[in-house]
Design an enzyme around this catalytic site. Sequence first.
Site, PDB file in Angstrom:
ATOM      1  N   GLU A 210     -19.277  43.509  52.765  1.00  0.00           N
ATOM      2  CA  GLU A 210     -20.335  42.532  52.509  1.00  0.00           C
ATOM      3  C   GLU A 210     -20.023  41.311  53.351  1.00  0.00           C
ATOM      4  O   GLU A 210     -19.148  40.514  53.008  1.00  0.00           O
ATOM      5  CB  GLU A 210     -20.380  42.182  51.013  1.00  0.00           C
ATOM      6  CG  GLU A 210     -20.816  43.316  50.116  1.00  0.00           C
ATOM      7  CD  GLU A 210     -22.275  43.708  50.323  1.00  0.00           C
ATOM      8  OE1 GLU A 210     -23.042  42.887  50.897  1.00  0.00           O
ATOM      9  OE2 GLU A 210     -22.660  44.814  49.918  1.00  0.00           O
ATOM     10  N   CYS A 244     -23.670  33.240  51.623  1.00  0.00           N
ATOM     11  CA  CYS A 244     -23.795  34.189  52.734  1.00  0.00           C
ATOM     12  C   CYS A 244     -25.242  34.512  53.078  1.00  0.00           C
ATOM     13  O   CYS A 244     -25.536  34.944  54.190  1.00  0.00           O
ATOM     14  CB  CYS A 244     -23.025  35.474  52.422  1.00  0.00           C
ATOM     15  SG  CYS A 244     -23.598  36.333  50.934  1.00  0.00           S
TER      16      CYS A 244
END
Length: 489
Positions: A210, A244
């Site tokens: 991720e 993010c």
Amino acid sequence: MSREQQAVARARKAFETGRSRPLEYRIIQLKNLQRLFIEREKDISDAIKKDLNKSEVGTQLFETLGLEGEINLAIRKLKEWAAPRPVEKNLLTLSDTVYIQPEPLGLVLIIGAWNYPWAVTIQPLIGAIAAGNAAVVKPSEVCVHTSKVMEDLLPLYIDKELYPVVTGGVAETQELLRQRFDYIFYTGNGTVGKVIMEAAAKHLTPVTLELGGKSPCYIDKNCDISIACRRITWGKYTNCGQTCIAPDYILCDPSIQDRVIEEVKKSIKDFYTENPKTCPDYGRIINQRHFKRIMALVGDSTVAAGGDGDESDCFIAPTVLRDVKPDAKVMQEEIFGPILPILPVSGLDEAIKFINKGEKPLALYVFSADEKVISRMRDETSSGGFLANDCLVHFSVSSLPFGGVGNSGMGCYHGKFSFDQLSHLRGCLIKKLKMEGVNNMRYPPHTPKKLGWARFFLLKNFDLGWTGRMLLLALMAVVAAFVLQKYLR
């Protein structure tokens, strides 16, 4: 034997006892984990306040509330997720039992990130527990206080042998990566992601990465700019931009740039007051190293709002940059801070072209009232997630897979996707020792007639429904032995 080796060995030994496999045991562990977030709410929020200056309410909203929802979902759906999954059959396997059986992978390594230290570390752990695995949890050392709280609290609530917490920095992480795992789940940046993948390759260990990237945000000049900028401001400056999937930069027509700047400034004031530094809902940069990195990105661009900072407090004001050039410093890496560049583009075509020149982002945002604009942006680009007219909220939807593509990562999780990602989906076929005549077509000697029958049984597709399948099965049972034995020899 190092501390890391001992933790890995204990976890694997605990997994091999089989105690993580029964659904009842998994549910007990999940309920205990849920209890942690209720009973230790203050310990969790106090540590995150010290690390990132998040408020108590902000910690619950962006860290633990989603985890409680994931746990509730896993407890409610676990029996269904773990059950055998019937699949379609061909004519040759009509009388067989054919299904997918999810089974635990074994020992999982979870390496968390510092920006949402509980959310991105514990969410994969929920999936690992639900899938019946053991897991070594490695919280980010950058969040010093939260890492310590995690190390202290998790063993008090969940099985400390099956789910050990290993703290430390680069050396400890490298030592963990030298051990053999059955799966590695990493959240962080692409540079470290490559190191993780290289280490995993030595043992052929599958990974979920991720990562992140520069998530674009296109504003159509015909949309409601006020609402668009309010939502973008929230998405950008939440957690001081250290998200993010934060919108990394804005693409818009030059004719609306001034309006966009004014609306973003207005929303900053609404959310964080005239003085964000004293606002309890405005966070801080994680440390001075990142403070210096982010401030250095501003130098060659024009500041339209904010731009000031206090290194001693790791404070950077919500900042907007105007007329940013593609070769500006701020456009060369993921910002991961409260800096919002605006790049003027002539329209949708240029925006799509610009986005496609870069690496595939973790998220892509478009604000427009025109469905054709939204469709084109979706269909002519690629990204981990795609949102129209909002930011970040797809992370909260457990029924959507969350993950990257290309440079922004691989694999996905959330809800059932976490369970499946951390399970081996084992293909199973159970056949009875009967109706051997049907099998003659596959045995030597091979003949054109046998090939013809094989072609019929393997390639013909019939939508028969349940009743039709039962009738066909009965017919096959009666006729197969006689017809096939007679004509296939």
